[in-house]
Design a protein around this motif. Structure first.
Motif, PDB file in Angstrom:
ATOM      1  N   GLY A 190       0.785  -1.232   0.000  1.00  0.00           N
ATOM      2  CA  GLY A 190       0.000   0.000   0.000  1.00  0.00           C
ATOM      3  C   GLY A 190       0.810   1.271   0.000  1.00  0.00           C
ATOM      4  O   GLY A 190       0.239   2.368   0.015  1.00  0.00           O
ATOM      5  N   ASN A 191       2.155   1.166  -0.062  1.00  0.00           N
ATOM      6  CA  ASN A 191       3.008   2.353   0.001  1.00  0.00           C
ATOM      7  C   ASN A 191       3.622   2.721  -1.354  1.00  0.00           C
ATOM      8  O   ASN A 191       4.354   3.696  -1.452  1.00  0.00           O
ATOM      9  CB  ASN A 191       4.147   2.126   1.015  1.00  0.00           C
ATOM     10  N   GLY A 192       3.333   1.940  -2.375  1.00  0.00           N
ATOM     11  CA  GLY A 192       3.928   2.194  -3.678  1.00  0.00           C
ATOM     12  C   GLY A 192       3.289   3.374  -4.383  1.00  0.00           C
ATOM     13  O   GLY A 192       2.197   3.847  -4.027  1.00  0.00           O
ATOM     14  N   ALA A 193       3.986   3.886  -5.417  1.00  0.00           N
ATOM     15  CA  ALA A 193       3.430   4.966  -6.230  1.00  0.00           C
ATOM     16  C   ALA A 193       2.162   4.471  -6.918  1.00  0.00           C
ATOM     17  O   ALA A 193       2.089   3.321  -7.349  1.00  0.00           O
ATOM     18  CB  ALA A 193       4.456   5.416  -7.264  1.00  0.00           C
ATOM     19  N   PRO A 194       1.140   5.295  -7.003  1.00  0.00           N
ATOM     20  CA  PRO A 194      -0.124   4.856  -7.609  1.00  0.00           C
ATOM     21  C   PRO A 194       0.039   4.491  -9.083  1.00  0.00           C
ATOM     22  O   PRO A 194       0.707   5.197  -9.842  1.00  0.00           O
ATOM     23  CB  PRO A 194      -1.035   6.069  -7.431  1.00  0.00           C
ATOM     24  N   ARG A 195      -0.564   3.375  -9.473  1.00  0.00           N
ATOM     25  CA  ARG A 195      -0.565   2.928 -10.858  1.00  0.00           C
ATOM     26  C   ARG A 195      -1.963   2.434 -11.200  1.00  0.00           C
ATOM     27  O   ARG A 195      -2.687   1.934 -10.347  1.00  0.00           O
ATOM     28  CB  ARG A 195       0.472   1.809 -11.084  1.00  0.00           C
ATOM     29  N   ILE A 196      -2.333   2.577 -12.479  1.00  0.00           N
ATOM     30  CA  ILE A 196      -3.675   2.215 -12.932  1.00  0.00           C
ATOM     31  C   ILE A 196      -3.711   0.732 -13.293  1.00  0.00           C
ATOM     32  O   ILE A 196      -2.812   0.223 -13.970  1.00  0.00           O
ATOM     33  CB  ILE A 196      -4.071   3.063 -14.160  1.00  0.00           C
ATOM     34  N   LYS A 197      -4.751   0.039 -12.850  1.00  0.00           N
ATOM     35  CA  LYS A 197      -4.934  -1.375 -13.182  1.00  0.00           C
ATOM     36  C   LYS A 197      -5.611  -1.498 -14.552  1.00  0.00           C
ATOM     37  O   LYS A 197      -6.700  -0.966 -14.765  1.00  0.00           O
ATOM     38  CB  LYS A 197      -5.771  -2.065 -12.106  1.00  0.00           C
ATOM     39  N   SER A 198      -4.944  -2.189 -15.465  1.00  0.00           N
ATOM     40  CA  SER A 198      -5.483  -2.407 -16.809  1.00  0.00           C
ATOM     41  C   SER A 198      -5.794  -3.896 -16.953  1.00  0.00           C
ATOM     42  O   SER A 198      -4.881  -4.735 -16.948  1.00  0.00           O
ATOM     43  CB  SER A 198      -4.468  -1.968 -17.869  1.00  0.00           C
ATOM     44  N   PHE A 199      -7.065  -4.244 -17.080  1.00  0.00           N
ATOM     45  CA  PHE A 199      -7.505  -5.640 -17.100  1.00  0.00           C
ATOM     46  C   PHE A 199      -7.460  -6.202 -18.516  1.00  0.00           C
ATOM     47  O   PHE A 199      -7.890  -5.548 -19.470  1.00  0.00           O
ATOM     48  CB  PHE A 199      -8.921  -5.756 -16.530  1.00  0.00           C
ATOM     49  N   ILE A 200      -6.983  -7.437 -18.613  1.00  0.00           N
ATOM     50  CA  ILE A 200      -6.913  -8.066 -19.934  1.00  0.00           C
ATOM     51  C   ILE A 200      -8.306  -8.273 -20.512  1.00  0.00           C
ATOM     52  O   ILE A 200      -8.495  -8.259 -21.724  1.00  0.00           O
ATOM     53  CB  ILE A 200      -6.147  -9.408 -19.857  1.00  0.00           C
ATOM     54  N   SER A 201      -9.306  -8.424 -19.661  1.00  0.00           N
ATOM     55  CA  SER A 201     -10.675  -8.632 -20.128  1.00  0.00           C
ATOM     56  C   SER A 201     -11.234  -7.403 -20.831  1.00  0.00           C
ATOM     57  O   SER A 201     -12.205  -7.491 -21.583  1.00  0.00           O
ATOM     58  CB  SER A 201     -11.578  -8.992 -18.948  1.00  0.00           C
ATOM     59  N   GLU A 202     -10.623  -6.229 -20.604  1.00  0.00           N
ATOM     60  CA  GLU A 202     -11.091  -4.986 -21.212  1.00  0.00           C
ATOM     61  C   GLU A 202     -10.380  -4.683 -22.530  1.00  0.00           C
ATOM     62  O   GLU A 202     -10.727  -3.721 -23.215  1.00  0.00           O
ATOM     63  CB  GLU A 202     -10.894  -3.822 -20.242  1.00  0.00           C
ATOM     64  N   ARG A 203      -9.386  -5.513 -22.896  1.00  0.00           N
ATOM     65  CA  ARG A 203      -8.619  -5.266 -24.116  1.00  0.00           C
ATOM     66  C   ARG A 203      -9.280  -5.985 -25.279  1.00  0.00           C
ATOM     67  O   ARG A 203      -8.759  -6.955 -25.832  1.00  0.00           O
ATOM     68  CB  ARG A 203      -7.168  -5.714 -23.962  1.00  0.00           C
ATOM     69  N   THR A 204     -10.437  -5.530 -25.653  1.00  0.00           N
ATOM     70  CA  THR A 204     -11.212  -6.194 -26.703  1.00  0.00           C
ATOM     71  C   THR A 204     -10.603  -5.982 -28.088  1.00  0.00           C
ATOM     72  O   THR A 204     -10.810  -6.795 -28.988  1.00  0.00           O
ATOM     73  CB  THR A 204     -12.657  -5.673 -26.703  1.00  0.00           C
ATOM     74  N   LYS A 205      -9.853  -4.924 -28.279  1.00  0.00           N
ATOM     75  CA  LYS A 205      -9.309  -4.612 -29.595  1.00  0.00           C
ATOM     76  C   LYS A 205      -7.947  -5.246 -29.853  1.00  0.00           C
ATOM     77  O   LYS A 205      -7.461  -5.219 -30.977  1.00  0.00           O
ATOM     78  CB  LYS A 205      -9.198  -3.096 -29.773  1.00  0.00           C
ATOM     79  N   GLY A 206      -7.326  -5.814 -28.845  1.00  0.00           N
ATOM     80  CA  GLY A 206      -5.996  -6.363 -29.031  1.00  0.00           C
ATOM     81  C   GLY A 206      -4.931  -5.327 -28.729  1.00  0.00           C
ATOM     82  O   GLY A 206      -5.135  -4.420 -27.921  1.00  0.00           O
ATOM     83  N   VAL A 207      -3.776  -5.446 -29.384  1.00  0.00           N
ATOM     84  CA  VAL A 207      -2.640  -4.572 -29.096  1.00  0.00           C
ATOM     85  C   VAL A 207      -2.172  -3.879 -30.373  1.00  0.00           C
ATOM     86  O   VAL A 207      -2.380  -4.360 -31.486  1.00  0.00           O
ATOM     87  CB  VAL A 207      -1.472  -5.363 -28.474  1.00  0.00           C
ATOM     88  N   THR A 208      -1.525  -2.742 -30.198  1.00  0.00           N
ATOM     89  CA  THR A 208      -1.000  -1.968 -31.323  1.00  0.00           C
ATOM     90  C   THR A 208       0.145  -2.724 -32.004  1.00  0.00           C
ATOM     91  O   THR A 208       1.039  -3.229 -31.316  1.00  0.00           O
ATOM     92  CB  THR A 208      -0.491  -0.607 -30.831  1.00  0.00           C
ATOM     93  N   PRO A 209       0.161  -2.826 -33.330  1.00  0.00           N
ATOM     94  CA  PRO A 209       1.272  -3.500 -34.024  1.00  0.00           C
ATOM     95  C   PRO A 209       2.596  -2.799 -33.744  1.00  0.00           C
ATOM     96  O   PRO A 209       2.655  -1.574 -33.620  1.00  0.00           O
ATOM     97  CB  PRO A 209       0.892  -3.376 -35.500  1.00  0.00           C
ATOM     98  N   GLU A 210       3.647  -3.583 -33.644  1.00  0.00           N
ATOM     99  CA  GLU A 210       4.984  -3.047 -33.443  1.00  0.00           C
ATOM    100  C   GLU A 210       5.758  -3.068 -34.764  1.00  0.00           C
ATOM    101  O   GLU A 210       5.364  -3.738 -35.721  1.00  0.00           O
ATOM    102  CB  GLU A 210       5.721  -3.853 -32.371  1.00  0.00           C
ATOM    103  N   SER A 211       6.876  -2.358 -34.812  1.00  0.00           N
ATOM    104  CA  SER A 211       7.625  -2.213 -36.054  1.00  0.00           C
ATOM    105  C   SER A 211       8.736  -3.239 -36.214  1.00  0.00           C
ATOM    106  O   SER A 211       9.343  -3.323 -37.282  1.00  0.00           O
ATOM    107  CB  SER A 211       8.214  -0.802 -36.145  1.00  0.00           C
TER     108      SER A 211
END
Length: 372
Positions: A228-249
């Motif tokens: 509970g003492n760490g810097a705040p970070r946003i939780k990103s759930f895999i279930s919400e990634r309906t579009k997939g991921v951005t293509p890499e180069s």
């Protein structure tokens, strides 16, 4: 001359003829129709291959490719793009020429493809990669319409659930951003549930306003570490990634295949040592078409070569036009596509669940006769 394989009206074509003449005819009859064009022109690298000698004067080579790119620009839909394979020999000159044709603002990016995994000892450097330049008719529109890549096992492995959240696995992302365009509501002291006060790093601000951040904390969407003492970070759930991921180069060999893999695919099809020294693997074309097209879209390959582009397009349910001047369009390309129609099982067939079907037309387009 024209003949068909499979049912008529497939809207798929192999065209035997000079690609400039064919492209000119298509530009008149089918402008704004192509979603994805792929070009694998001779690289002008001075090497001798089994079916052609790849050496033109630099100016002649550049003018030749530029002429074809100009015609392809007319053929592209407003959300279409052209992908151009090239190596070090002419990469940077081609980039400048394509900038002039499409506009620098419509340059999407450069893909680095790992074409081989073995070491080459003939040169000062072992050239293990090639490039694919990507230009869009409208880069802004293409970015909105292009497809995402599916989430693979490597990406899934980044997700954990250390707090046993009922929503499933997640990964944390930064809760602060650069403050260059921030509002005053993004600068504040953040109080964690345990009472610890957090401030954004210098030059940065919180991604949310204070009221929004407090609401996200209540919804258990902000992670402060196990203690509970760490810097705040946003939780990103895999279930919400309906579009997939951005293509890499950077496209690695284990993901999209190598030239060696492509040769093995062709040998399996033709049961002979392939005529093509530098073919592209089906998995490479599958990735290009997955990103840049949807089922039913029209794909164009103006340097058909070994017909890999149209073979993959057929298996993926895309329409296609393939153009080639060499006689191998009759002896090899058409034969390969007949096998695809019949349910050929190599390449990406298993990945696409390909069982056969469809058809294509074979056309011959001759140069117009000059009037005397």
């Amino acid at each position: 001359d024209k003949w068909s394989c499979g049912p008529r009206g497939s809207r798929n074509s192999l065209i035997f003829g000079d690609n400039v003449i064919v492209l000119q005819a298509l530009a008149r009859s089918q402008p704004d129709s192509v979603r994805c064009a792929y070009l694998d022109p001779p690289y002008n690298n001075g090497e001798s291959y089994k079916h052609y000698f790849d050496s033109m004067g630099h100016d002649a080579w550049l003018a030749s490719v530029a002429e074809r790119l100009s015609l392809i620009k007319t053929l592209l839909r407003s959300d279409g793009a052209v992908w151009i394979s090239i190596d070090d020999s002419e990469l940077h000159y081609l980039k400048v020429s394509a900038d002039l044709i499409f506009g620098r603002e419509n340059f999407v990016g450069t893909i680095v493809w790992e074409r081989r995994t073995t070491r080459e000892n003939r040169r000062a450097f072992s050239r293990n990669h090639e490039y694919i330049l990507v230009y869009a008719k409208s880069a802004a529109l293409w970015a909105k319409k292009r497809n995402f890549m599916p989430i693979n096992e490597e990406i899934e492995g980044r997700y954990r659930n250390p707090d046993n959240d009922s929503r499933g696995v997640w990964q944390s992302i930064s809760a602060n951003v650069q403050d260059g365009h921030a509002t005053k509501h993004q600068h504040y002291s953040l109080k964690a549930p345990n009472g610890k006060i957090h401030h954004p790093p210098k030059g940065r601000c919180w991604v949310y306003s204070k009221s929004k951040m407090e609401e996200e904390i209540k919804r258990n969407n902000i992670w402060f570490g196990r203690d509970g003492n760490g810097a705040p970070r946003i939780k990103s759930f895999i279930s919400e990634r309906t579009k997939g991921v951005t293509p890499e180069s950077l496209w690695r060999a284990h993901d999209v295949g190598t030239t060696s893999e492509a040769k093995k695919e062709l040998i399996a099809i033709f049961q002979e040592e392939t005529l093509f020294d530098t073919p592209k693997p089906e998995r490479l074309m599958q990735r290009i078409l997955s990103i840049s097209t949807d089922p039913g879209d029209l794909v164009l390959d103006a340097y058909l070569g070994s017909a890999t582009t149209v073979a993959v397009a057929h298996k993926m349910g895309r329409r296609y036009i393939g153009i080639e001047l060499g006689d191998h369009i009759k002896t090899h390309c058409a034969l390969r596509m007949k096998m695809v129609v019949s349910g050929e099982k190599g390449g990406v067939s298993a990945l696409e669940g390909w069982e056969g079907g469809g058809g294509f037309d074979f056309l011959t387009l001759s140069a117009p006769r000059r009037r005397r």
